[in-house]
Motif scaffolding. Structure first.
Motif, PDB file in Angstrom:
ATOM      1  N   PHE A 185       9.616   3.239  12.385  1.00 51.31           N
ATOM      2  CA  PHE A 185       8.344   2.274  12.767  1.00 51.31           C
ATOM      3  C   PHE A 185       8.776   0.862  12.422  1.00 51.31           C
ATOM      4  O   PHE A 185       9.551   0.835  11.662  1.00 51.31           O
ATOM      5  N   PRO A 186       8.433   0.002  13.054  1.00 50.53           N
ATOM      6  CA  PRO A 186       8.526  -1.371  12.598  1.00 50.53           C
ATOM      7  C   PRO A 186       7.883  -1.420  11.467  1.00 50.53           C
ATOM      8  O   PRO A 186       6.911  -0.643  10.937  1.00 50.53           O
ATOM      9  N   ARG A 187       7.888  -2.694  10.688  1.00 53.17           N
ATOM     10  CA  ARG A 187       7.206  -3.016   9.398  1.00 53.17           C
ATOM     11  C   ARG A 187       6.034  -3.913   9.891  1.00 53.17           C
ATOM     12  O   ARG A 187       6.231  -4.818  10.679  1.00 53.17           O
ATOM     13  N   TYR A 188       4.798  -3.451   9.318  1.00 55.35           N
ATOM     14  CA  TYR A 188       3.777  -4.206   9.602  1.00 55.35           C
ATOM     15  C   TYR A 188       3.160  -4.923   8.344  1.00 55.35           C
ATOM     16  O   TYR A 188       2.986  -4.225   7.176  1.00 55.35           O
ATOM     17  N   PHE A 189       2.504  -6.229   8.634  1.00 56.16           N
ATOM     18  CA  PHE A 189       2.112  -7.054   7.463  1.00 56.16           C
ATOM     19  C   PHE A 189       0.664  -7.764   8.002  1.00 56.16           C
ATOM     20  O   PHE A 189       0.753  -8.033   9.123  1.00 56.16           O
ATOM     21  N   THR A 213      -9.808 -15.298   7.810  1.00 55.46           N
ATOM     22  CA  THR A 213      -8.620 -15.117   8.648  1.00 55.46           C
ATOM     23  C   THR A 213      -7.429 -14.824   8.089  1.00 55.46           C
ATOM     24  O   THR A 213      -7.047 -15.142   7.176  1.00 55.46           O
ATOM     25  N   LEU A 214      -6.765 -13.575   8.753  1.00 57.93           N
ATOM     26  CA  LEU A 214      -5.532 -12.969   8.520  1.00 57.93           C
ATOM     27  C   LEU A 214      -4.697 -13.096   9.892  1.00 57.93           C
ATOM     28  O   LEU A 214      -5.347 -12.984  10.766  1.00 57.93           O
ATOM     29  N   THR A 215      -3.369 -12.993   9.519  1.00 59.69           N
ATOM     30  CA  THR A 215      -2.488 -13.002  10.723  1.00 59.69           C
ATOM     31  C   THR A 215      -1.524 -11.875  10.783  1.00 59.69           C
ATOM     32  O   THR A 215      -1.221 -11.276   9.739  1.00 59.69           O
ATOM     33  N   PHE A 216      -1.760 -10.832  11.730  1.00 60.93           N
ATOM     34  CA  PHE A 216      -1.144  -9.776  11.830  1.00 60.93           C
ATOM     35  C   PHE A 216       0.594  -9.795  12.271  1.00 60.93           C
ATOM     36  O   PHE A 216       0.726 -10.460  13.236  1.00 60.93           O
ATOM     37  N   ILE A 217       1.344  -9.212  11.583  1.00 61.51           N
ATOM     38  CA  ILE A 217       2.698  -9.378  11.623  1.00 61.51           C
ATOM     39  C   ILE A 217       3.453  -8.296  12.071  1.00 61.51           C
ATOM     40  O   ILE A 217       3.228  -7.146  11.067  1.00 61.51           O
ATOM     41  N   MET A 218       4.340  -7.944  13.004  1.00 66.47           N
ATOM     42  CA  MET A 218       5.253  -6.945  12.968  1.00 66.47           C
ATOM     43  C   MET A 218       6.633  -7.223  13.022  1.00 66.47           C
ATOM     44  O   MET A 218       7.020  -8.118  13.827  1.00 66.47           O
ATOM     45  N   LEU A 219       7.442  -6.845  12.310  1.00 64.78           N
ATOM     46  CA  LEU A 219       8.847  -6.830  12.184  1.00 64.78           C
ATOM     47  C   LEU A 219       9.610  -5.680  12.719  1.00 64.78           C
ATOM     48  O   LEU A 219       9.147  -4.610  12.501  1.00 64.78           O
ATOM     49  N   ALA A 220      10.598  -5.956  13.526  1.00 64.78           N
ATOM     50  CA  ALA A 220      11.146  -4.953  14.028  1.00 64.78           C
ATOM     51  C   ALA A 220      11.842  -3.990  13.054  1.00 64.78           C
ATOM     52  O   ALA A 220      12.151  -4.249  12.052  1.00 64.78           O
ATOM     53  N   THR A 254       0.678  -1.073  -0.006  1.00 69.74           N
ATOM     54  CA  THR A 254      -0.095   0.065  -0.157  1.00 69.74           C
ATOM     55  C   THR A 254       1.047   1.160  -0.007  1.00 69.74           C
ATOM     56  O   THR A 254       2.099   1.027  -0.188  1.00 69.74           O
ATOM     57  N   ASN A 255       0.345   2.310   0.337  1.00 67.25           N
ATOM     58  CA  ASN A 255       1.033   3.715   0.218  1.00 67.25           C
ATOM     59  C   ASN A 255       2.329   3.452   1.461  1.00 67.25           C
ATOM     60  O   ASN A 255       2.076   3.013   2.429  1.00 67.25           O
ATOM     61  N   ARG A 256       3.436   3.867   0.977  1.00 68.75           N
ATOM     62  CA  ARG A 256       4.558   4.011   1.979  1.00 68.75           C
ATOM     63  C   ARG A 256       4.666   5.009   2.653  1.00 68.75           C
ATOM     64  O   ARG A 256       4.157   6.164   2.327  1.00 68.75           O
ATOM     65  N   PRO A 257       5.285   4.979   4.004  1.00 72.68           N
ATOM     66  CA  PRO A 257       5.395   5.990   4.946  1.00 72.68           C
ATOM     67  C   PRO A 257       6.379   7.135   4.327  1.00 72.68           C
ATOM     68  O   PRO A 257       7.433   6.850   3.300  1.00 72.68           O
ATOM     69  N   ALA A 258       6.244   8.342   4.720  1.00 72.13           N
ATOM     70  CA  ALA A 258       7.058   9.535   4.394  1.00 72.13           C
ATOM     71  C   ALA A 258       8.510   9.010   4.514  1.00 72.13           C
ATOM     72  O   ALA A 258       8.932   8.659   5.360  1.00 72.13           O
ATOM     73  N   ALA A 259       9.437   9.775   3.659  1.00 65.82           N
ATOM     74  CA  ALA A 259      10.898   9.335   3.997  1.00 65.82           C
ATOM     75  C   ALA A 259      11.308   9.671   5.362  1.00 65.82           C
ATOM     76  O   ALA A 259      12.015   8.849   5.801  1.00 65.82           O
ATOM     77  N   GLY A 260      10.757  10.659   6.015  1.00 66.10           N
ATOM     78  CA  GLY A 260      11.355  11.165   7.333  1.00 66.10           C
ATOM     79  C   GLY A 260      10.953  10.011   8.289  1.00 66.10           C
ATOM     80  O   GLY A 260      11.458  10.075   9.606  1.00 66.10           O
ATOM     81  N   PHE A 317       0.171  -8.946   2.864  1.00 66.35           N
ATOM     82  CA  PHE A 317      -0.132  -7.481   2.612  1.00 66.35           C
ATOM     83  C   PHE A 317       0.674  -6.680   3.444  1.00 66.35           C
ATOM     84  O   PHE A 317       0.549  -6.803   4.861  1.00 66.35           O
ATOM     85  N   MET A 318       1.534  -5.502   2.835  1.00 71.11           N
ATOM     86  CA  MET A 318       2.196  -4.744   3.581  1.00 71.11           C
ATOM     87  C   MET A 318       1.210  -3.561   4.195  1.00 71.11           C
ATOM     88  O   MET A 318       0.592  -3.121   3.363  1.00 71.11           O
ATOM     89  N   LEU A 319       1.352  -3.156   5.375  1.00 64.59           N
ATOM     90  CA  LEU A 319       0.458  -2.344   5.904  1.00 64.59           C
ATOM     91  C   LEU A 319       1.163  -0.808   6.066  1.00 64.59           C
ATOM     92  O   LEU A 319       2.300  -0.629   6.358  1.00 64.59           O
ATOM     93  N   GLN A 320       0.326   0.367   5.764  1.00 70.16           N
ATOM     94  CA  GLN A 320       1.280   1.660   5.751  1.00 70.16           C
ATOM     95  C   GLN A 320       0.957   2.293   7.080  1.00 70.16           C
ATOM     96  O   GLN A 320       0.067   1.811   7.838  1.00 70.16           O
TER      97      GLN A 320
END
Length: 237
Positions: free
Chosen positions: A138-142, A224-231, A127-133, A150-153
């Motif tokens: 943030f961690p990365r979320y899927f 069902t989907l599983t929420f994932i957080m990567l450091a 999806t839309n990516r976070p601004a460069a700054g 699915f990558m979450l913004q």
């Protein structure tokens, strides 16, 4: 494509494991054969364990309004196949209880589990990516459904049947605008958006906003989907 860490969510009851990512039922690590409709109905019942699931919810979740089928007969057949697979007895149910004239209730005690696993070459829909700054802050979320990720913004991501949704799930039981996940520096919050078939967190229905963590199992109706957080990667500056 992405190479990284994924999650496999599952529900366990008695000697059985319902593996959502693998879309498989196992008993003592041995696969138990179950067709698509009975499997989806079992997932729906297990997600709502302990609560009555009306026949109308089952019909809408499994077939929607666009499929012409004898819903009652098809539901009865699916329940019969679930009971056969689980060795259950309708007269003295250990797993699936019939509420006459209403629907069904999953009566066994259920535990939710999630285990980390390495996944290679999984599909990622960005999806839309976070601004460069914000990159690296943030961690990365899927979220993942089977092998699809699915990558979450940072900000709000829409979940639903709308092709423009960040997490687009093309299933008749999923509303066009079903739910959303909002991400900021404090973490992630899931909200139901007035969906017809409900939003669930680890099998419990969400009536408002709820904070979610790494490994949370999100239910959109029977999906069902599983929420994932990567450091977040360490800074090199």
């Amino acid at each position: 494509m992405i190479r990284g860490v994924s999650m496999s969510g599952s529900f366990r009851f008695a000697d059985y494991e319902l593996d959502l990512a693998a879309y498989r039922l196992r008993r003592r690590n041995q696969p138990v054969k179950l067709e698509k409709i009975p499997m989806e109905l079992l997932i729906l019942l297990v997600q709502r364990a302990g609560t009555l699931v009306p026949r109308s919810d089952i019909h809408a979740a499994l077939w929607g309004g666009d499929v012409f089928v004898d819903h009652d007969a098809a539901t009865n057949t699916a329940i019969r196949k679930i009971r056969q697979a689980l060795g259950d007895d309708a007269a003295i149910p250990r797993f699936v209880e019939t509420v006459v004239g209403k629907g069904y209730r999953f009566v066994a005690s259920v535990e939710s589990h999630s285990t980390a696993a390495h996944v290679h070459d999984s599909t990622v829909v960005a999806t839309n990516r976070p601004a460069a700054g914000l990159r690296g802050a943030f961690p990365r979320y899927f979220v993942n459904r089977g092998t699809q990720e699915f990558m979450l913004q940072v900000g709000e991501s829409l979940f639903g049947r709308d092709p423009a949704a960040g997490v687009c799930i093309d299933h008749p039981s999923v509303s066009r605008h079903h739910a959303s996940v909002s991400i900021d520096a404090s973490g992630a919050v899931l909200r139901d958006l007035g969906s017809r078939h409900g939003t669930f967190v680890n099998g419990r229905r969400v009536d408002g906003a709820v904070r979610i963590d790494h490994g949370t199992i999100i239910g959109l109706g029977p999906i069902t989907l599983t929420f994932i957080m990567l450091a977040a990667p360490a800074s090199t500056q």
